[in-house]
Design a protein around this motif. Structure first.
Motif, mmCIF file in Angstrom:
data_model
loop_
_atom_site.group_PDB
_atom_site.id
_atom_site.type_symbol
_atom_site.label_atom_id
_atom_site.label_comp_id
_atom_site.label_asym_id
_atom_site.label_seq_id
_atom_site.Cartn_x
_atom_site.Cartn_y
_atom_site.Cartn_z
ATOM 1 N N SER A 141 0.830 -1.204 0.000
ATOM 2 C CA SER A 141 0.000 0.000 0.000
ATOM 3 C C SER A 141 0.865 1.255 0.000
ATOM 4 C CB SER A 141 -0.926 0.008 1.222
ATOM 5 O OG SER A 141 -1.817 -1.080 1.186
ATOM 6 N N GLU A 142 1.927 1.243 0.792
ATOM 7 C CA GLU A 142 2.815 2.398 0.857
ATOM 8 C C GLU A 142 3.555 2.590 -0.464
ATOM 9 O OE1 GLU A 142 4.852 5.725 2.327
ATOM 10 O OE2 GLU A 142 3.019 4.698 2.919
ATOM 11 N N GLN A 143 3.972 1.487 -1.091
ATOM 12 C CA GLN A 143 4.661 1.597 -2.376
ATOM 13 C C GLN A 143 3.740 2.159 -3.450
ATOM 14 O OE1 GLN A 143 8.052 0.933 -3.045
ATOM 15 N NE2 GLN A 143 7.944 1.128 -0.833
ATOM 16 N N VAL A 144 2.498 1.681 -3.456
ATOM 17 C CA VAL A 144 1.537 2.193 -4.433
ATOM 18 C C VAL A 144 1.304 3.678 -4.219
ATOM 19 C CG1 VAL A 144 -0.900 2.133 -5.099
ATOM 20 C CG2 VAL A 144 0.388 0.007 -4.879
ATOM 21 N N ARG A 145 1.170 4.088 -2.945
ATOM 22 C CA ARG A 145 0.964 5.509 -2.644
ATOM 23 C C ARG A 145 2.130 6.347 -3.158
ATOM 24 N NH1 ARG A 145 2.362 9.358 0.627
ATOM 25 N NH2 ARG A 145 3.884 8.056 1.707
ATOM 26 N N LEU A 146 3.362 5.868 -2.925
ATOM 27 C CA LEU A 146 4.539 6.613 -3.364
ATOM 28 C C LEU A 146 4.627 6.691 -4.884
ATOM 29 C CD1 LEU A 146 7.239 5.252 -0.875
ATOM 30 C CD2 LEU A 146 6.256 7.552 -0.903
ATOM 31 N N GLN A 147 4.307 5.580 -5.548
ATOM 32 C CA GLN A 147 4.475 5.525 -7.002
ATOM 33 C C GLN A 147 3.366 6.259 -7.746
ATOM 34 O OE1 GLN A 147 5.827 1.716 -8.705
ATOM 35 N NE2 GLN A 147 5.997 0.972 -6.606
ATOM 36 N N GLN A 148 2.233 6.529 -7.078
ATOM 37 C CA GLN A 148 1.131 7.187 -7.743
ATOM 38 C C GLN A 148 0.983 8.655 -7.329
ATOM 39 O OE1 GLN A 148 -1.997 3.754 -8.978
ATOM 40 N NE2 GLN A 148 -2.269 4.518 -6.908
ATOM 41 N N VAL A 149 2.024 9.200 -6.707
ATOM 42 C CA VAL A 149 1.944 10.588 -6.235
ATOM 43 C C VAL A 149 1.624 11.540 -7.390
ATOM 44 C CG1 VAL A 149 3.332 12.500 -5.349
ATOM 45 C CG2 VAL A 149 3.377 10.288 -4.192
ATOM 46 N N ILE A 235 -17.796 -1.033 -8.179
ATOM 47 C CA ILE A 235 -17.087 -1.660 -9.302
ATOM 48 C C ILE A 235 -16.415 -0.507 -10.043
ATOM 49 C CG2 ILE A 235 -17.277 -3.008 -11.417
ATOM 50 C CD1 ILE A 235 -19.858 -4.204 -10.288
ATOM 51 N N LEU A 236 -15.121 -0.632 -10.283
ATOM 52 C CA LEU A 236 -14.346 0.487 -10.829
ATOM 53 C C LEU A 236 -13.853 0.160 -12.242
ATOM 54 C CD1 LEU A 236 -12.816 3.234 -9.806
ATOM 55 C CD2 LEU A 236 -10.834 1.735 -9.852
ATOM 56 N N LYS A 237 -13.906 1.141 -13.115
ATOM 57 C CA LYS A 237 -13.306 1.016 -14.441
ATOM 58 C C LYS A 237 -12.236 2.087 -14.607
ATOM 59 C CE LYS A 237 -14.227 0.858 -19.403
ATOM 60 N NZ LYS A 237 -15.256 0.830 -20.473
ATOM 61 N N VAL A 238 -11.039 1.665 -14.999
ATOM 62 C CA VAL A 238 -9.946 2.602 -15.284
ATOM 63 C C VAL A 238 -10.016 2.929 -16.774
ATOM 64 C CG1 VAL A 238 -7.455 2.967 -15.286
ATOM 65 C CG2 VAL A 238 -8.512 1.675 -13.432
ATOM 66 N N LYS A 239 -10.385 4.173 -17.075
ATOM 67 C CA LYS A 239 -10.593 4.587 -18.470
ATOM 68 C C LYS A 239 -9.311 5.051 -19.140
ATOM 69 C CE LYS A 239 -14.186 7.255 -18.941
ATOM 70 N NZ LYS A 239 -15.091 8.402 -18.662
ATOM 71 N N ASP A 240 -8.461 5.726 -18.375
ATOM 72 C CA ASP A 240 -7.219 6.248 -18.958
ATOM 73 C C ASP A 240 -6.218 6.485 -17.838
ATOM 74 O OD1 ASP A 240 -5.428 7.185 -20.830
ATOM 75 O OD2 ASP A 240 -6.194 9.238 -20.777
ATOM 76 N N ARG A 241 -4.940 6.413 -18.197
ATOM 77 C CA ARG A 241 -3.868 6.672 -17.236
ATOM 78 C C ARG A 241 -2.759 7.408 -17.964
ATOM 79 N NH1 ARG A 241 -1.787 4.378 -12.385
ATOM 80 N NH2 ARG A 241 -3.409 2.803 -12.330
ATOM 81 N N ARG A 242 -2.308 8.497 -17.354
ATOM 82 C CA ARG A 242 -1.305 9.329 -18.014
ATOM 83 C C ARG A 242 0.126 8.848 -17.749
ATOM 84 N NH1 ARG A 242 -4.071 14.152 -19.286
ATOM 85 N NH2 ARG A 242 -6.124 13.414 -19.938
ATOM 86 N N THR A 243 0.304 7.941 -16.823
ATOM 87 C CA THR A 243 1.636 7.403 -16.514
ATOM 88 C C THR A 243 1.546 5.884 -16.418
ATOM 89 O OG1 THR A 243 1.193 7.704 -14.157
ATOM 90 C CG2 THR A 243 2.422 9.453 -15.260
ATOM 91 N N GLU A 244 2.709 5.239 -16.322
ATOM 92 C CA GLU A 244 2.736 3.790 -16.209
ATOM 93 C C GLU A 244 2.168 3.359 -14.856
ATOM 94 O OE1 GLU A 244 3.591 1.351 -18.362
ATOM 95 O OE2 GLU A 244 3.699 2.958 -19.850
#
Length: 306
Positions: A141-149, A235-244
């Motif tokens: 969880s902490e890694q995801v938080r850091l990587q998605q800042v 239920i979540l759908k990810v439509k677009d992401r600007r980064t990896e």
């Protein structure tokens, strides 16, 4: 700029204790899953047993099987490992017959091997106690938080009251229904229902837990399994992401487990070094201390002495 994950200064001495970690990584199994010793005899070598549990432990250590995986005596891996353990015992028996264990050099090497094994036993104990699935979840969880800042994602959701409703809708999507076709008639989020559930473009960390983790584990264009927040079931759908996107939990798990193990080994080594009396480079010749000789037995006093 993304924060660099899993960076830890570790004392180099800790690296010598990580044979178990490397073996478990090869097998891609949880580090805390240590095989239970089996006392069933696989073979006798000049009357001395080789146990099936020894075969399993050796197979796990070599990455041939996963920890906890059964190894049948008819398997090719079983036969190969058993033959090697038989050869190992034959060599050990011959070394003992030649009294090589009594040679001072041999005794020192045996003591060093014993210390390595004790160190690995300590690592196993630390792993079983500290490297738990809960600890891995917290680190992930902490890694995801850091990587998605600095990430920007466009997501949409369907919000319902119960898990049963969410599961039924998710099965419909798996069966071919589109996410958008279900939003208007089922989502109770009146703010987004008319916009196909669109939550807009934003940073995952700005959303409540567990949205950031769900977003991290859902590829662009796909729909997440149902998950719960204080508002209900989503239920979540990810439509677009600007980064990896970050790696998934399972992709990151081996690195996290190794990191946690190194961290725990480093922590206990720091404590042990602080408490220990260590003298380096003394140049002295070591002379083992011997037990003091027992006092000679004295004869009981005679009648003349009394």
């Amino acid at each position: 700029m993304r924060a660099s994950p899993l960076i830890l200064p570790v004392h180099l001495a800790a690296l010598a204790l990580l044979g178990l970690v490397a073996a478990c990584e090869k097998a891609e199994t949880p580090l805390a899953e240590i095989p239970v010793l089996d006392q069933t005899v696989a073979a006798f070598v000049n009357g001395e047993p080789v146990f099936e549990g020894d075969v399993e432990l050796e197979a796990v250590a070599r990455g041939l099987i996963a920890a906890g995986q059964e190894l049948d005596s008819g398997d090719e891996e079983y036969r190969i490992v058993l033959d090697q353990l038989i050869d190992q015992k034959l060599m050990a028996q011959e070394a003992l017959r030649r009294e090589l264990d009594r040679d001072p050099s041999g005794q020192r090497r045996l003591e060093m091997a014993r210390e390595r094994i004790l160190g690995n036993l300590l690592v196993e104990s630390l792993v079983a106690q500290q490297v738990t699935e809960e600890a891995i979840d917290r680190m992930y969880s902490e890694q995801v938080r850091l990587q998605q800042v600095n990430d920007k994602v466009s997501v949409a959701h369907i919000l319902v009251d119960t898990e049963e409703e969410a599961s039924a809708l998710f099965k419909e999507i798996e069966g071919g229904e589109t996410f958008e076709s279900l939003v208007f008639n089922h989502s109770k989020d009146t703010r987004t229902r008319m916009e196909n559930g669109d939550l807009g473009l934003g940073t995952p960390n700005d959303l409540p837990e567990p949205f950031p983790l769900v977003i991290a584990n859902t590829p662009v264009g796909e729909v997440s399994p149902p998950f719960q927040t204080g508002d209900g079931w989503h239920i979540l759908k990810v439509k677009d992401r600007r980064t990896e996107p970050p790696k998934t939990r399972e992709e990151m798990r081996p690195d996290i487990a190794t990191f946690l193990t190194l961290n725990e080994v480093s922590r206990i080594l720091r404590r042990l070094r602080t408490e220990a009396a260590i003298e380096q480079g003394s140049g002295q010749i070591y002379v083992p201390q011997t037990e003091p000789a027992a006092p000679a037995a004295q004869a009981p006093p005679s009648e003349d002495d009394l």
